[in-house]
Design an enzyme around this catalytic site. Structure first.
Site, PDB file in Angstrom:
ATOM      1  N   GLN A  68      50.681  49.101  43.957  1.00  0.00           N
ATOM      2  CA  GLN A  68      49.231  49.125  44.157  1.00  0.00           C
ATOM      3  C   GLN A  68      48.899  49.138  45.642  1.00  0.00           C
ATOM      4  OE1 GLN A  68      46.291  45.906  43.622  1.00  0.00           O
ATOM      5  NE2 GLN A  68      45.286  47.281  42.170  1.00  0.00           N
ATOM      6  N   CYS A  98      39.132  44.759  43.985  1.00  0.00           N
ATOM      7  CA  CYS A  98      39.335  43.456  44.638  1.00  0.00           C
ATOM      8  C   CYS A  98      38.116  43.114  45.490  1.00  0.00           C
ATOM      9  CB  CYS A  98      40.592  43.513  45.503  1.00  0.00           C
ATOM     10  SG  CYS A  98      40.955  41.927  46.232  1.00  0.00           S
ATOM     11  N   LYS A 137      42.565  51.361  39.602  1.00  0.00           N
ATOM     12  CA  LYS A 137      42.129  50.137  38.913  1.00  0.00           C
ATOM     13  C   LYS A 137      40.763  49.764  39.474  1.00  0.00           C
ATOM     14  CE  LYS A 137      43.564  45.377  37.822  1.00  0.00           C
ATOM     15  NZ  LYS A 137      42.915  44.445  38.764  1.00  0.00           N
ATOM     16  N   HIS A 169      38.956  46.702  34.864  1.00  0.00           N
ATOM     17  CA  HIS A 169      38.696  45.269  34.699  1.00  0.00           C
ATOM     18  C   HIS A 169      37.235  45.184  34.259  1.00  0.00           C
ATOM     19  CE1 HIS A 169      38.682  40.994  36.715  1.00  0.00           C
ATOM     20  NE2 HIS A 169      38.329  40.984  35.460  1.00  0.00           N
ATOM     21  N   ASN A 209      41.214  45.746  30.947  1.00  0.00           N
ATOM     22  CA  ASN A 209      41.750  44.521  31.555  1.00  0.00           C
ATOM     23  C   ASN A 209      40.645  43.469  31.603  1.00  0.00           C
ATOM     24  OD1 ASN A 209      41.868  43.373  34.840  1.00  0.00           O
ATOM     25  ND2 ASN A 209      43.471  42.793  33.396  1.00  0.00           N
ATOM     26  N   ARG A 233      46.461  36.915  34.156  1.00  0.00           N
ATOM     27  CA  ARG A 233      46.784  35.491  34.236  1.00  0.00           C
ATOM     28  C   ARG A 233      47.591  34.985  33.051  1.00  0.00           C
ATOM     29  NH1 ARG A 233      40.632  34.463  35.810  1.00  0.00           N
ATOM     30  NH2 ARG A 233      40.550  36.335  34.482  1.00  0.00           N
TER      31      ARG A 233
END
Ligand SMILES: Cc1cc2nc3c(=O)[nH]c(=O)nc-3n(C[C@H](O)[C@H](O)[C@H](O)COP(=O)(O)O)c2cc1C
Length: 331
Positions: A68, A98, A137, A169, A209, A233
């Site tokens: 990534q 992020c 992502k 996500h 995700n 997680r």
């Protein structure tokens, strides 16, 4: 069975900074032969200017593993992608999710949700520069964006630029006011919106995700029509529960190893790491959750946590023996 990369993507372990380093990935690979693994995010600048052996080194048995990258400069990302492909990564993934301040100031990560054209330029350059698949992502949106508008606009841009697989996500990122950790919990999950994207973009391989806790939940997501599920997680904290039976359940392969067998497989790896000058703790810190939910879990955590900094690899077998001692969990 020889599988295509997209088949591996039916289940993947999310890229996680400080967590999915090479030792963690090696551990996960001992639990599942097929799950797709990812590195932590590495910035394009670090790949180009940094210590490549440290940043990009991995054990071939980790395969398939994707690199990534973080960045927003097409030329730098193209160069970093080429270096990653030359190092043997099976996939290059661009981080558009992020939310940390450090990442925002560099103008990449989740802020890129607002710049689909720039992302398209980035991925086009990355695809042109090297032979392995480029994936993205992303989040469903950021800040005041309406995800029902922002997400399809973003996906259309990356697909037009040549991307065939994405991971979403399924929550927004708030770039002001929430910490990165809060941004993984507080914005509500919207799996349905991501599923709607599957209908809108039938040619795009879409992995969902966010919030998946168990292998059963991952299977249920696949049954709903997602092409893949990425687990973060839960895969880290309860690796046996998420990955232990994944080969059999998701890919129709062999039954997985027991946690004890996994520890036994880690012993020679840990010994080699220590012999090469590394610390045992760098390997064992990822193994705390191996017995989660099973008898001896507490004793195992305690034994691993108590390892002295200069522990030799034999300490791992000792911890296993301590855990198996009668009533080890009773204290
Ligand atoms: C400690 C930690 C570090 C993370 N680092 C990254 C990262 O480097 N790149 C990235 O795309 N996502 C990162 N994430 C987000 C995860 O990849 C994932 O999207 C998020 O945890 C939601 O999935 P989950 O609910 O299954 O954990 C990180 C998450 C955690 C917990």
């Amino acid at each position: 069975m020889k599988m295509t990369k997209n088949q591996h993507a039916r289940l993947s372990v999310a890229p996680m900074m400080d967590w999915t380093d090479r030792h963690c990935r090696f551990l996960h690979r001992q639990i599942s032969r097929n799950v797709l693994l990812y590195t932590e995010m590495v910035t394009a600048a670090a790949v180009i200017h940094g210590d490549r052996d440290r940043l990009l080194g991995f054990d071939p048995t980790e395969h398939p593993v994707g690199l990534q990258l973080g960045g927003s400069d097409p030329a730098a990302l193209a160069q970093a992608a080429r270096i990653g492909a030359e190092r043997g990564y099976a996939e290059i993934n661009l981080n558009c999710g992020c939310p940390s301040d450090r990442v925002q100031s560099g103008s990449f990560g989740a802020v890129l949700m607002e710049q689909p054209d720039r992302v398209a330029d980035c991925v086009a350059a990355m695809i042109a520069a090297q032979p392995v698949p480029v994936t993205v992502k992303c989040r469903i949106g950021v800040d005041e964006q309406d995800p029902t508008q922002a997400l399809p606009r973003f996906l259309a841009a990356v697909q037009a630029a040549g991307v065939t697989r994405v991971i979403v996500h399924a929550r927004k990122a708030w770039l002001q006011g929430l910490s990165p950790k809060e941004n993984r919990d507080i914005p509500p999950l919207d799996h349905d919106l991501v599923l709607a994207m599957k209908q809108a973009f039938p040619g795009l391989h879409i992995s969902v995700n966010g919030g998946v806790q168990t292998l059963e939940q991952a299977q249920a997501m696949l049954a709903r029509g997602f092409d893949g599920v990425m687990v973060g997680r839960a895969a880290y904290h309860t690796p046996m529960a998420v990955l232990g039976q994944a080969d059999a359940t998701i890919w129709g392969g062999a039954a997985g190893p027991t946690a004890q067998q996994v520890v036994e497989r880690m012993v020679p790896y840990a010994a080699a790491h220590v012999a090469a000058g590394g610390r045992l703790h760098q390997v064992t810190r990822h193994m705390l959750g191996l017995f989660a939910g099973r008898p001896g879990a507490r004793a195992w955590r305690r034994a691993l946590s108590a390892l002295p900094p200069d522990a030799g690899p034999g300490a791992l077998e000792l911890a296993l023996a301590q855990m198996r001692a009668p009533a080890a969990d009773a204290a």
